[in-house]
Design a protein around this motif. Structure first.
Motif, PDB file in Angstrom:
ATOM      1  N   ALA A 296       0.857  -1.184   0.000  1.00 27.92           N
ATOM      2  CA  ALA A 296       0.000   0.000   0.000  1.00 27.92           C
ATOM      3  C   ALA A 296       0.894   1.236   0.000  1.00 27.92           C
ATOM      4  N   ILE A 297       0.292   2.389  -0.259  1.00 26.24           N
ATOM      5  CA  ILE A 297       1.029   3.647  -0.140  1.00 26.24           C
ATOM      6  C   ILE A 297       0.159   4.691   0.558  1.00 26.24           C
ATOM      7  N   MET A 298       0.816   5.662   1.137  1.00 28.80           N
ATOM      8  CA  MET A 298       0.162   6.808   1.757  1.00 28.80           C
ATOM      9  C   MET A 298       0.629   8.076   1.056  1.00 28.80           C
ATOM     10  N   LEU A 299      -0.312   8.976   0.785  1.00 33.78           N
ATOM     11  CA  LEU A 299      -0.008  10.256   0.158  1.00 33.78           C
ATOM     12  C   LEU A 299      -0.357  11.376   1.131  1.00 33.78           C
ATOM     13  N   LYS A 300       0.512  12.379   1.216  1.00 26.74           N
ATOM     14  CA  LYS A 300       0.222  13.575   1.999  1.00 26.74           C
ATOM     15  C   LYS A 300       0.542  14.793   1.133  1.00 26.74           C
ATOM     16  N   GLY A 301      -0.468  15.619   0.880  1.00 25.68           N
ATOM     17  CA  GLY A 301      -0.236  16.806   0.072  1.00 25.68           C
ATOM     18  C   GLY A 301      -1.250  16.959  -1.044  1.00 25.68           C
ATOM     19  N   GLU A 302      -0.849  17.647  -2.095  1.00 28.03           N
ATOM     20  CA  GLU A 302      -1.775  18.070  -3.140  1.00 28.03           C
ATOM     21  C   GLU A 302      -2.428  16.915  -3.891  1.00 28.03           C
ATOM     22  N   ALA A 303      -1.706  15.809  -4.102  1.00 25.72           N
ATOM     23  CA  ALA A 303      -2.247  14.696  -4.887  1.00 25.72           C
ATOM     24  C   ALA A 303      -3.434  14.024  -4.212  1.00 25.72           C
ATOM     25  N   VAL A 304      -3.642  14.292  -2.924  1.00 28.32           N
ATOM     26  CA  VAL A 304      -4.790  13.722  -2.213  1.00 28.32           C
ATOM     27  C   VAL A 304      -6.104  14.188  -2.837  1.00 28.32           C
ATOM     28  N   ASP A 305      -6.086  15.365  -3.474  1.00 31.37           N
ATOM     29  CA  ASP A 305      -7.313  15.905  -4.075  1.00 31.37           C
ATOM     30  C   ASP A 305      -7.974  14.909  -5.030  1.00 31.37           C
ATOM     31  N   THR A 306      -7.174  14.201  -5.824  1.00 29.98           N
ATOM     32  CA  THR A 306      -7.764  13.259  -6.782  1.00 29.98           C
ATOM     33  C   THR A 306      -8.497  12.144  -6.056  1.00 29.98           C
ATOM     34  N   PHE A 307      -7.927  11.617  -4.980  1.00 30.30           N
ATOM     35  CA  PHE A 307      -8.599  10.551  -4.238  1.00 30.30           C
ATOM     36  C   PHE A 307      -9.857  11.063  -3.542  1.00 30.30           C
ATOM     37  N   THR A 308      -9.829  12.299  -3.103  1.00 32.28           N
ATOM     38  CA  THR A 308     -11.034  12.894  -2.516  1.00 32.28           C
ATOM     39  C   THR A 308     -12.156  12.924  -3.544  1.00 32.28           C
ATOM     40  N   ILE A 309     -11.830  13.370  -4.755  1.00 34.51           N
ATOM     41  CA  ILE A 309     -12.829  13.452  -5.816  1.00 34.51           C
ATOM     42  C   ILE A 309     -13.295  12.054  -6.232  1.00 34.51           C
ATOM     43  N   LEU A 310     -12.368  11.096  -6.354  1.00 32.76           N
ATOM     44  CA  LEU A 310     -12.749   9.725  -6.721  1.00 32.76           C
ATOM     45  C   LEU A 310     -13.742   9.144  -5.720  1.00 32.76           C
ATOM     46  N   PHE A 311     -13.487   9.368  -4.440  1.00 32.18           N
ATOM     47  CA  PHE A 311     -14.414   8.864  -3.424  1.00 32.18           C
ATOM     48  C   PHE A 311     -15.780   9.525  -3.550  1.00 32.18           C
ATOM     49  N   MET A 312     -15.798  10.850  -3.663  1.00 31.49           N
ATOM     50  CA  MET A 312     -17.078  11.550  -3.712  1.00 31.49           C
ATOM     51  C   MET A 312     -17.862  11.220  -4.978  1.00 31.49           C
ATOM     52  N   GLN A 313     -17.164  10.943  -6.079  1.00 29.26           N
ATOM     53  CA  GLN A 313     -17.851  10.515  -7.295  1.00 29.26           C
ATOM     54  C   GLN A 313     -18.604   9.210  -7.064  1.00 29.26           C
ATOM     55  N   MET A 314     -17.927   8.235  -6.463  1.00 26.69           N
ATOM     56  CA  MET A 314     -18.570   6.947  -6.198  1.00 26.69           C
ATOM     57  C   MET A 314     -19.700   7.101  -5.182  1.00 26.69           C
ATOM     58  N   TRP A 315     -19.488   7.938  -4.188  1.00 27.38           N
ATOM     59  CA  TRP A 315     -20.529   8.145  -3.184  1.00 27.38           C
ATOM     60  C   TRP A 315     -21.783   8.748  -3.825  1.00 27.38           C
ATOM     61  N   SER A 316     -21.577   9.661  -4.754  1.00 26.91           N
ATOM     62  CA  SER A 316     -22.709  10.390  -5.334  1.00 26.91           C
ATOM     63  C   SER A 316     -23.530   9.531  -6.292  1.00 26.91           C
ATOM     64  N   ILE A 317     -22.954   8.467  -6.859  1.00 25.69           N
ATOM     65  CA  ILE A 317     -23.703   7.673  -7.837  1.00 25.69           C
ATOM     66  C   ILE A 317     -24.442   6.503  -7.207  1.00 25.69           C
ATOM     67  N   THR A 318     -24.291   6.316  -5.892  1.00 23.20           N
ATOM     68  CA  THR A 318     -24.954   5.197  -5.233  1.00 23.20           C
ATOM     69  C   THR A 318     -26.272   5.659  -4.612  1.00 23.20           C
ATOM     70  N   GLU A 319     -27.232   5.937  -5.490  1.00 20.66           N
ATOM     71  CA  GLU A 319     -28.583   6.324  -5.080  1.00 20.66           C
ATOM     72  C   GLU A 319     -28.565   7.492  -4.088  1.00 20.66           C
ATOM     73  N   SER A 320     -27.749   8.475  -4.388  1.00 20.62           N
ATOM     74  CA  SER A 320     -27.628   9.623  -3.497  1.00 20.62           C
ATOM     75  C   SER A 320     -28.338  10.837  -4.070  1.00 20.62           C
ATOM     76  N   LYS A 321     -29.128  11.489  -3.254  1.00 18.91           N
ATOM     77  CA  LYS A 321     -29.789  12.729  -3.656  1.00 18.91           C
ATOM     78  C   LYS A 321     -29.063  13.939  -3.060  1.00 18.91           C
ATOM     79  N   GLU A 322     -27.938  13.667  -2.432  1.00 22.98           N
ATOM     80  CA  GLU A 322     -27.169  14.724  -1.787  1.00 22.98           C
ATOM     81  C   GLU A 322     -26.474  15.600  -2.816  1.00 22.98           C
ATOM     82  N   ALA A 323     -26.587  16.899  -2.667  1.00 23.74           N
ATOM     83  CA  ALA A 323     -25.856  17.839  -3.510  1.00 23.74           C
ATOM     84  C   ALA A 323     -24.478  18.039  -2.885  1.00 23.74           C
ATOM     85  N   ILE A 324     -23.455  17.579  -3.589  1.00 26.00           N
ATOM     86  CA  ILE A 324     -22.109  17.562  -3.013  1.00 26.00           C
ATOM     87  C   ILE A 324     -21.333  18.817  -3.386  1.00 26.00           C
ATOM     88  N   ASP A 325     -20.805  19.458  -2.390  1.00 25.82           N
ATOM     89  CA  ASP A 325     -19.913  20.589  -2.598  1.00 25.82           C
ATOM     90  C   ASP A 325     -18.490  20.034  -2.587  1.00 25.82           C
TER      91      ASP A 325
END
Length: 521
Positions: A296-325
């Motif tokens: 495994a690897i751990m990232l600290k810094g700017e590249a974390v943004d992509t993983f944040t977006i990847l997670f929120m993308q998957m969260w939003s497509i699983t029957e979610s009506k939440e408006a994500i900021d």
């Protein structure tokens, strides 16, 4: 004795009337209806033969002119030629993909909404272009040269490589305890035991402190490791929870697409990925298939943004009506350390025509000069990947693969062995990890390129799963990844042509038979 009998009856009744049993029965009913439909057609054999010949011809013409790889075309033809109507209808069914169109629409919307937050800094891209043209070309493919990219190239990111699940586990607990704003966790497998128990206890503490906690896991594990109501159980302790694509009593190709990602994001500042799931075998607390080797690897810094977006993308497509900021969850990175290399986190989706995970691997193989060293648990190759491995070795590149010595699945392992002979003849060196099972997904090349992620060398990872990984270039952790490969190699045995020749006839027959349906495994 009476109490034991009563307990047994209650357990039997729970099993009979459980959600799993109801789903299984309803799926069986739908299969029986399909079989009955085909049987009804067979009552009109003459007409059916003519119709079948026409349909099969159309299907074969489609396959020959499609963009499918050679082995997938052969698999479909082996199904369509003996069963023209049933096989062709099944092909049509998979291509129409009923049940997944809504998912694709939701994902496309989520990607469009989040794209503005993945901005490529032109200075970094230009620096990469001056540093290494082929890596620049790969970066251009992953994101493009426009103002916004789906998978930008970052610097200012500290990378830590973990050569075992145990090492990742200890670091993960430390970072979870330090969370201030939020914790996002997305895993293919979560299993109740010591590992998940300790993490869950930390998550409960964090919820009590006011930290936002979201947990998502693949819905398939509701049949194996977690109960169907586990999301509700987590919600009762304040954790927002979802299962991706849970099994329901309706036949659909939707179930073929699994969430195989392993992502942790903490406060937008720290991220983890790699092969390690949240189950005790991954930290060798329990033994399954001998010693479990993972990374495994751990990232600290700017590249974390992509993983944040990847997670929120998957969260939003699983029957979610939440408006994500999306912007509110990104880190400020004011304290990000200046890194000594380039970092590109990326994801792969089965809902588009682009095989991102495979293309990155092939790019590494095609541009390698000295070596490409690989750890993978599975080896089920399409023609493009097989050619890339062989051609790299034929060019004089030292191509080495480490695979399990103790497999977790007999049929895929037998199938993997069908590739050994042709790969070895081309110069690829294959090794088996004698202490147990290798679950790591690692590519490292020429001392300055590496990938650590969730992507196996098999059809499921390359075609059917949601996946993620991190591409590293000129990063100081890359020598550590290569050192781990060499250390692991000390516990391996080389597979020679003599070993392949002396393989048992049963394993050979099983492997070659499975190869006929390899794209389905």
């Amino acid at each position: 004795m009476v109490r034991l009998l009563d307990k047994g009856r209650r357990g039997l009744l729970r099993g009979i009337f459980s959600r799993m049993t109801v789903i299984a029965l309803l799926l069986i009913v739908q299969l029986l209806i399909l079989v009955a439909t085909f049987d009804w057609f067979n009552q009109y054999q003459v007409h059916v033969q003519i119709i079948g010949a026409i349909i099969a011809t159309i299907a074969v013409l489609y396959l020959v002119n499609s963009e499918m790889d050679r082995l997938s075309v052969i698999t479909w033809m082996l199904l369509i030629i003996p069963f023209p109507i049933a096989g062709s209808l099944f092909l049509l069914y998979t291509k129409i993909d009923w049940g997944y169109n809504g998912l694709k629409i939701a994902l496309n919307k989520s990607m469009a909404d989040s794209q503005p937050y993945l901005v490529q800094h032109s200075q970094i891209l230009n620096e990469l272009k001056l540093s290494h043209s082929t890596t620049y070309n790969l970066a251009s493919y992953l994101g493009g040269d426009g103002d916004s990219q789906y998978f930008p190239v970052y610097k200012n990111t500290k990378i830590t490589y973990f050569p075992s699940g145990e090492a990742k586990f200890e670091a993960l607990k430390k970072e979870l305890r330090a969370a201030k704003r939020y914790i996002f966790m997305e895993y293919f497998i979560i299993d109740e035991g010591m590992m998940w128990g300790e993490i869950l206890a930390i998550l409960e503490e964090k919820v009590a402190e006011g930290v936002e906690v979201r947990v998502m896991y693949d819905g398939m594990i509701e049949f194996s490791t977690l109960s169907f109501d586990y999301t509700k159980r987590l919600e009762k302790i304040g954790i927002q929870a979802k299962s991706f694509s849970p099994i329901s009593p309706f036949l659909s190709t939707y179930y073929n697409y699994r969430d195989h990602r392993k992502i942790v994001v903490i406060d937008g500042e720290v991220a983890f990925t790699g092969g390690v799931n949240l189950a005790d075998e991954y930290i060798n607390k329990i033994e399954r298939f001998g010693h479990w080797k993972d990374t495994a690897i751990m990232l600290k810094g700017e590249a974390v943004d992509t993983f944040t977006i990847l997670f929120m993308q998957m969260w939003s497509i699983t029957e979610s009506k939440e408006a994500i900021d999306y912007g509110s969850y990104l880190g400020n990175h004011q304290k990000a350390s200046s890194s000594d290399g380039f970092v590109i986190p990326y994801g792969d989706s089965p809902l588009d025509e682009d095989k991102v995970g495979e293309n990155v691997y092939i790019d590494i193989l095609n541009h390698a000069r000295d070596y490409v060293h690989i750890m993978t648990p599975y080896l089920i190759l399409d023609s493009e990947m097989e050619h890339a491995l062989k051609f790299a070795a034929q060019r004089g590149v030292d191509v080495k693969l480490i695979m399990p010595g103790i497999p977790d699945k007999a049929i895929p392992y037998a199938l993997a062995k069908t590739y050994f002979k042709t790969l070895i003849k081309s110069g690829v060196k294959i090794y088996t990890y004698t202490p147990g099972f290798v679950h790591a997904k690692v590519f490292v090349a020429d001392g300055h390129k590496a990938v650590v992620g969730t992507i196996n060398l098999d059809y499921r990872s390359l075609y059917h799963h949601f996946e993620c990984a991190t591409y590293l270039y000129q990063n100081s952790e890359i020598p550590k990844i290569e050192a781990d490969f060499q250390q692991t190699l000390l516990d391996c045995e080389e597979v020679t042509l003599e070993v392949v020749k002396n393989e048992s006839p049963y394993v050979k027959l099983l492997g070659y038979s499975a190869k006929l349906i390899a794209p389905l495994l």
